[in-house]
Design an enzyme around this catalytic site. Structure first.
Site, PDB file in Angstrom:
ATOM      1  N   ARG A  38      -4.625   1.910  -5.999  1.00  0.00           N
ATOM      2  CA  ARG A  38      -4.456   0.815  -5.209  1.00  0.00           C
ATOM      3  C   ARG A  38      -4.771  -0.663  -5.946  1.00  0.00           C
ATOM      4  O   ARG A  38      -3.664  -1.605  -6.007  1.00  0.00           O
ATOM      5  CB  ARG A  38      -4.775   0.826  -3.742  1.00  0.00           C
ATOM      6  CG  ARG A  38      -4.297   1.999  -3.132  1.00  0.00           C
ATOM      7  CD  ARG A  38      -4.581   2.066  -1.813  1.00  0.00           C
ATOM      8  NE  ARG A  38      -4.246   2.823  -0.716  1.00  0.00           N
ATOM      9  CZ  ARG A  38      -4.337   2.981   0.525  1.00  0.00           C
ATOM     10  NH1 ARG A  38      -5.052   2.124   1.356  1.00  0.00           N
ATOM     11  NH2 ARG A  38      -3.819   4.103   1.317  1.00  0.00           N
ATOM     12  N   ASP A  97      -4.469  -7.462  13.294  1.00  0.00           N
ATOM     13  CA  ASP A  97      -4.825  -6.392  12.175  1.00  0.00           C
ATOM     14  C   ASP A  97      -5.530  -7.279  11.153  1.00  0.00           C
ATOM     15  O   ASP A  97      -5.278  -8.783  11.231  1.00  0.00           O
ATOM     16  CB  ASP A  97      -3.530  -5.777  11.868  1.00  0.00           C
ATOM     17  CG  ASP A  97      -3.733  -4.749  10.825  1.00  0.00           C
ATOM     18  OD1 ASP A  97      -3.593  -3.479  11.314  1.00  0.00           O
ATOM     19  OD2 ASP A  97      -4.194  -4.551   9.728  1.00  0.00           O
TER      20      ASP A  97
END
Length: 274
Positions: A39, A140
């Protein structure tokens, strides 16, 4: 690309684990090493940085919050779906129907929006006309998924497990360039306010007690001390008969005796707190 593209040492991985824990409370296990490499390699390519040590040095010296946010976005997991862990939603509907006051729900890990929209649909079905007074606070830590959630656009594959009746009532079908997609109807979207929140922040946007908190499949990424601090902070934010919904592999009662189990990964405040 192979794993030899960028130099990635044990020290690099250790630094990353420390930084993401400090910034977001996430505890990365040794088994996450390849995931981290994969990632974050994307950021190194985009920045033209030759190795992880250089990237981490730049990150730690940076005063640019946007790069820190991209670092966090890269390492957060956003697996979600509509009506995931379906046993929770009839419980929420029953709670809403029993309430004589406007219902407020906090969705603490909104991801790409499937969960808060599932909550909104549940409240609309349970409350009828009263649903217009209900509100959902959807937060979030990942800004990229929040942008997608706010748009409220999904592929047919993402909604194909819902009944035809629900799709017709709560979504508009796309045409032309948007064929094969749906968008949540305005009256559904109007119930939800999306905002960015790091659960480690000292201040939260939730100021008044709510009827329910959905914090599902989040605490599994935190260590036990962080889990306990989080649960302690939830206590004053729940109404006396409010409910905490956790993920299938989380057990609030194990780390905080203030909560009691009232259903499958559903918790209420224990004696003396209700």
């Amino acid at each position: 690309m192979t794993s030899s593209e960028f130099l990635f040492t044990d020290n690099d991985f250790s630094r990353i684990r420390t930084l993401i824990h400090r910034r977001a409370g996430i505890a990365l296990g040794e088994h996450k090493r390849q995931m981290v490499y994969s990632r974050l390699s994307r950021r190194l390519r985009e920045l033209g940085v030759p190795e992880f040590a250089t990237y981490l040095a730049q990150l730690e010296e940076s005063r640019d919050d946007s790069e820190w946010q991209l670092f966090i976005n890269s390492l957060t997991t956003n697996l979600t779906s509509f009506f995931r862990e379906a046993h929770h939603f009839p419980v929420l509907a029953d709670l809403a129907r029993k309430s004589t006051q406007p219902v407020t729900v906090w969705c603490a890990a909104a991801s790409t929006g499937e969960e808060p929209y599932s909550i909104a649909i549940t409240l609309m079905e349970a409350l009828g006309d009263r649903a217009s007074t209900a509100r959902i606070i959807a937060t979030d830590i990942d800004t990229s998924v929040l942008a997608r959630a706010s748009a409220g656009v999904f592929t047919m594959e993402q909604v194909n497990r819902m009944s035809t009746e629900r799709l017709r009532r709560f979504f508009n079908k796309g045409t032309g360039a948007n064929a094969g997609k749906v968008r949540v109807r305005p009256e559904v979207a109007a119930m939800i306010k999306f905002s960015r929140l790091n659960l480690l922040d000292s201040s939260w946007p939730v100021k008044e007690p709510v009827d329910a908190i959905f914090c599902r499949n989040v605490m599994i990424y935190f260590d036990k001390p962080t889990q306990k601090k989080l649960l302690d902070r939830f206590v004053p934010l729940l109404k006396p008969h409010g409910l905490l919904f956790a993920g299938h592999s989380e057990n609030a009662s194990l780390v905080n005796q203030t909560f009691k189990t009232v259903g499958q990964t559903v918790y209420a405040l224990g004696k003396g707190r209700a």
